[in-house]
Design a protein around this motif. Structure first.
Motif, short mmCIF file in Angstrom:
data_model
loop_
_atom_site.label_atom_id
_atom_site.label_comp_id
_atom_site.label_asym_id
_atom_site.label_seq_id
_atom_site.Cartn_x
_atom_site.Cartn_y
_atom_site.Cartn_z
N MET A 13 0.85 -1.20 0.00
CA MET A 13 0.00 0.00 0.00
C MET A 13 0.89 1.25 0.00
SD MET A 13 -2.82 1.22 2.80
CE MET A 13 -3.73 -0.29 2.63
N LYS A 14 0.93 1.96 -1.10
CA LYS A 14 1.78 3.13 -1.23
C LYS A 14 0.93 4.37 -1.46
CE LYS A 14 5.80 0.65 -3.00
NZ LYS A 14 6.80 0.54 -4.09
N TRP A 15 1.18 5.37 -0.68
CA TRP A 15 0.48 6.64 -0.82
C TRP A 15 1.47 7.67 -1.36
CZ3 TRP A 15 -1.91 6.49 4.75
CH2 TRP A 15 -2.88 5.48 4.77
N ASN A 16 1.32 8.04 -2.59
CA ASN A 16 2.17 9.03 -3.21
C ASN A 16 1.37 10.30 -3.44
OD1 ASN A 16 4.46 7.37 -3.38
ND2 ASN A 16 3.66 6.37 -5.22
N ILE A 17 1.61 11.28 -2.60
CA ILE A 17 0.92 12.56 -2.70
C ILE A 17 1.93 13.59 -3.18
CG2 ILE A 17 -0.38 14.32 -1.46
CD1 ILE A 17 -1.14 12.15 0.55
N ARG A 18 1.72 14.10 -4.36
CA ARG A 18 2.64 15.06 -4.92
C ARG A 18 2.47 16.43 -4.26
NH1 ARG A 18 2.57 13.94 -11.48
NH2 ARG A 18 3.32 11.76 -11.37
N TYR A 19 3.58 17.05 -3.98
CA TYR A 19 3.56 18.38 -3.40
C TYR A 19 4.83 19.11 -3.84
CZ TYR A 19 6.99 16.67 -0.03
OH TYR A 19 8.11 16.15 0.55
N ARG A 20 4.77 20.41 -3.77
CA ARG A 20 5.95 21.22 -4.09
C ARG A 20 6.54 21.75 -2.79
NH1 ARG A 20 4.61 26.54 -3.54
NH2 ARG A 20 2.37 27.00 -3.46
N GLU A 21 7.85 21.79 -2.74
CA GLU A 21 8.51 22.28 -1.55
C GLU A 21 8.44 23.79 -1.49
OE1 GLU A 21 12.36 20.96 -0.64
OE2 GLU A 21 11.72 18.92 -0.14
N THR A 22 7.97 24.30 -0.39
CA THR A 22 7.89 25.73 -0.17
C THR A 22 9.00 26.16 0.79
OG1 THR A 22 6.37 25.50 1.69
CG2 THR A 22 5.40 25.62 -0.52
N TRP A 23 9.01 27.44 1.10
CA TRP A 23 10.05 27.94 2.01
C TRP A 23 9.92 27.33 3.40
CZ3 TRP A 23 8.93 30.77 6.42
CH2 TRP A 23 7.60 31.20 6.55
N LEU A 24 8.70 26.92 3.79
CA LEU A 24 8.54 26.29 5.10
C LEU A 24 9.25 24.94 5.18
CD1 LEU A 24 4.82 27.03 6.11
CD2 LEU A 24 6.90 27.82 7.24
N HIS A 25 9.35 24.24 4.06
CA HIS A 25 10.08 22.98 4.04
C HIS A 25 11.58 23.18 4.24
CE1 HIS A 25 6.32 21.84 1.98
NE2 HIS A 25 6.56 20.62 2.39
N GLN A 26 12.08 24.37 3.91
CA GLN A 26 13.52 24.64 3.97
C GLN A 26 13.97 25.15 5.33
OE1 GLN A 26 15.29 23.73 1.35
NE2 GLN A 26 13.41 23.21 0.25
N THR A 27 13.04 25.41 6.23
CA THR A 27 13.42 25.93 7.54
C THR A 27 13.98 24.81 8.42
OG1 THR A 27 11.15 25.60 8.30
CG2 THR A 27 11.73 27.78 7.47
N ASN A 28 14.71 25.20 9.44
CA ASN A 28 15.29 24.24 10.37
C ASN A 28 14.18 23.59 11.19
OD1 ASN A 28 16.48 23.53 13.21
ND2 ASN A 28 18.23 23.64 11.83
N PRO A 29 14.07 22.26 11.18
CA PRO A 29 12.96 21.60 11.87
C PRO A 29 12.92 21.86 13.38
CG PRO A 29 13.99 20.10 10.32
CD PRO A 29 14.87 21.30 10.40
N PHE A 57 27.23 12.42 10.61
CA PHE A 57 25.88 12.40 10.05
C PHE A 57 25.95 12.54 8.53
CE2 PHE A 57 25.56 14.32 14.28
CZ PHE A 57 24.66 13.44 14.88
N TYR A 58 25.07 11.79 7.87
CA TYR A 58 24.99 11.86 6.42
C TYR A 58 24.37 13.19 6.00
CZ TYR A 58 23.92 10.57 1.61
OH TYR A 58 23.84 10.54 0.25
N TYR A 59 23.35 13.64 6.75
CA TYR A 59 22.70 14.92 6.48
C TYR A 59 23.16 15.94 7.50
CZ TYR A 59 19.48 12.15 3.62
OH TYR A 59 18.95 11.30 2.70
N GLU A 60 23.65 17.07 7.03
CA GLU A 60 24.03 18.17 7.91
C GLU A 60 22.91 19.21 7.87
OE1 GLU A 60 26.51 18.46 9.95
OE2 GLU A 60 27.58 16.62 9.39
N ILE A 61 22.23 19.38 8.99
CA ILE A 61 21.11 20.32 9.08
C ILE A 61 21.60 21.59 9.78
CG2 ILE A 61 18.75 20.65 9.83
CD1 ILE A 61 19.08 18.38 7.85
N GLY A 62 21.44 22.71 9.12
CA GLY A 62 21.86 23.98 9.70
C GLY A 62 20.77 25.02 9.64
N PHE A 63 21.19 26.28 9.72
CA PHE A 63 20.25 27.40 9.67
C PHE A 63 20.48 28.18 8.38
CE2 PHE A 63 20.90 26.50 14.17
CZ PHE A 63 19.60 26.41 14.62
N ASN A 64 19.43 28.83 7.92
CA ASN A 64 19.53 29.62 6.69
C ASN A 64 18.60 30.82 6.77
OD1 ASN A 64 16.83 28.68 5.85
ND2 ASN A 64 17.84 26.73 5.45
N LYS A 65 18.46 31.52 5.65
CA LYS A 65 17.66 32.75 5.62
C LYS A 65 16.17 32.48 5.88
CE LYS A 65 17.19 32.42 0.59
NZ LYS A 65 17.42 33.09 -0.71
#
Length: 260
Positions: free
Chosen positions: A1-17, A220-228
């Motif tokens: 069972m696969k749910w593929n919901i297409r979406y576009r990345e916005t600026w909120l996706h780019q913020t530090n979690p 870490f494979y992913y380096e998460i930092g801060f941005n604009k």
């Protein structure tokens, strides 16, 4: 069972979690102490605009997500309106007693629940679990053994849904899917439970072999930092909160400013 919901990345996706989590938790706590329904209405409307235009998901999907919370808004608000207490009676019929005070309190509670829903949806729709836990490890110093354990648990959820669908199809093919609910529960529970135990054991052994229980520093494979976009996040929510408060106090929809 696969749910593929297409979406576009916005600026909120780019913020530090981690920063986004802290900001939204602060707003969540702030909403608890807002007793002016005008401010809550403005804040909820602002969050609605962010939810519709800044999450990047299709409108139909957003509407489908919003419907349960709309039901919660209607149910919580109407319950307080019809069965609350007050002095200025608007309508009375049997147990139903609508007063001016109960109506305003119901409106206040409904928009508070709606604000909570929008804050949660904004975070969950714009935050990927992998980035969140990597950020928690790097910015908030969460121990890797806890972070990767949560990641493994999140990854198991769609796998369990696929296994449930597989068991359901197998029982349907064999003609054994039409028994009573107790027998059906046994037929589903035993294979799902056994597979979950096996998979949990394999994950535990793999994490132990990769020394997740060690206290040494890890890379870490992913380096998460801060941005604009993080500055934009803090500035936007500060502006939204200030604008909602200012307009709610100086340009109210209703003359009441405190419903306690």
């Amino acid at each position: 069972m696969k749910w593929n919901i297409r979406y576009r990345e916005t600026w909120l996706h780019q913020t530090n979690p981690s920063l986004k989590l802290i900001v939204l938790l602060f707003l969540f706590l702030a909403v608890l102490f807002i007793h002016n329904p005008n401010v809550l209405i403005n804040f909820s409307l602002a969050l609605l605009l962010l939810f519709m235009f800044s999450t990047g998901y299709p409108w139909k999907f957003l509407l489908l997500l919003f419907l349960p919370f709309l039901l919660i808004f209607v149910s919580t608000a109407s319950s307080m309106m019809m069965f609350g207490e007050g002095e200025t009676t608007w309508f009375r019929w049997g147990l139903i007693h609508v007063t001016e005070e109960s109506f305003l309190r119901g409106l206040h509670i409904g928009f508070r629940a709606l604000s909570f829903a929008f804050l949660g949806l904004l975070f969950s729709l714009t935050t990927r679990p992998v980035r969140l836990f990597y950020s928690l490890m790097q910015q908030l110093k969460l121990k890797p053994k806890y972070a990767y354990s949560f990641l493994a648990a999140v990854r198991l959820l769609p796998i369990m849904l696929e296994e449930f669908q597989t068991v359901h199809n197998a029982l349907k093919v064999r003609g054994t899917a039409s028994h009573g609910w107790l027998e059906k529960m046994k037929r589903y529970a035993i294979p799902l439970l056994s597979q979950s135990i096996r998979r949990a054991q394999r994950i535990a052994v793999a994490m132990e072999a990769k020394r997740f229980s060690s206290s040494t520093e890890r890379t870490f494979y992913y380096e998460i930092g801060f941005n604009k976009y993080d500055i934009a996040l803090v500035a936007l929510f500060a502006f939204v909160a200030a604008a909602a408060y200012y307009t709610g106090v100086h340009y109210p929809y209703i003359p009441v400013t405190d419903v306690r």
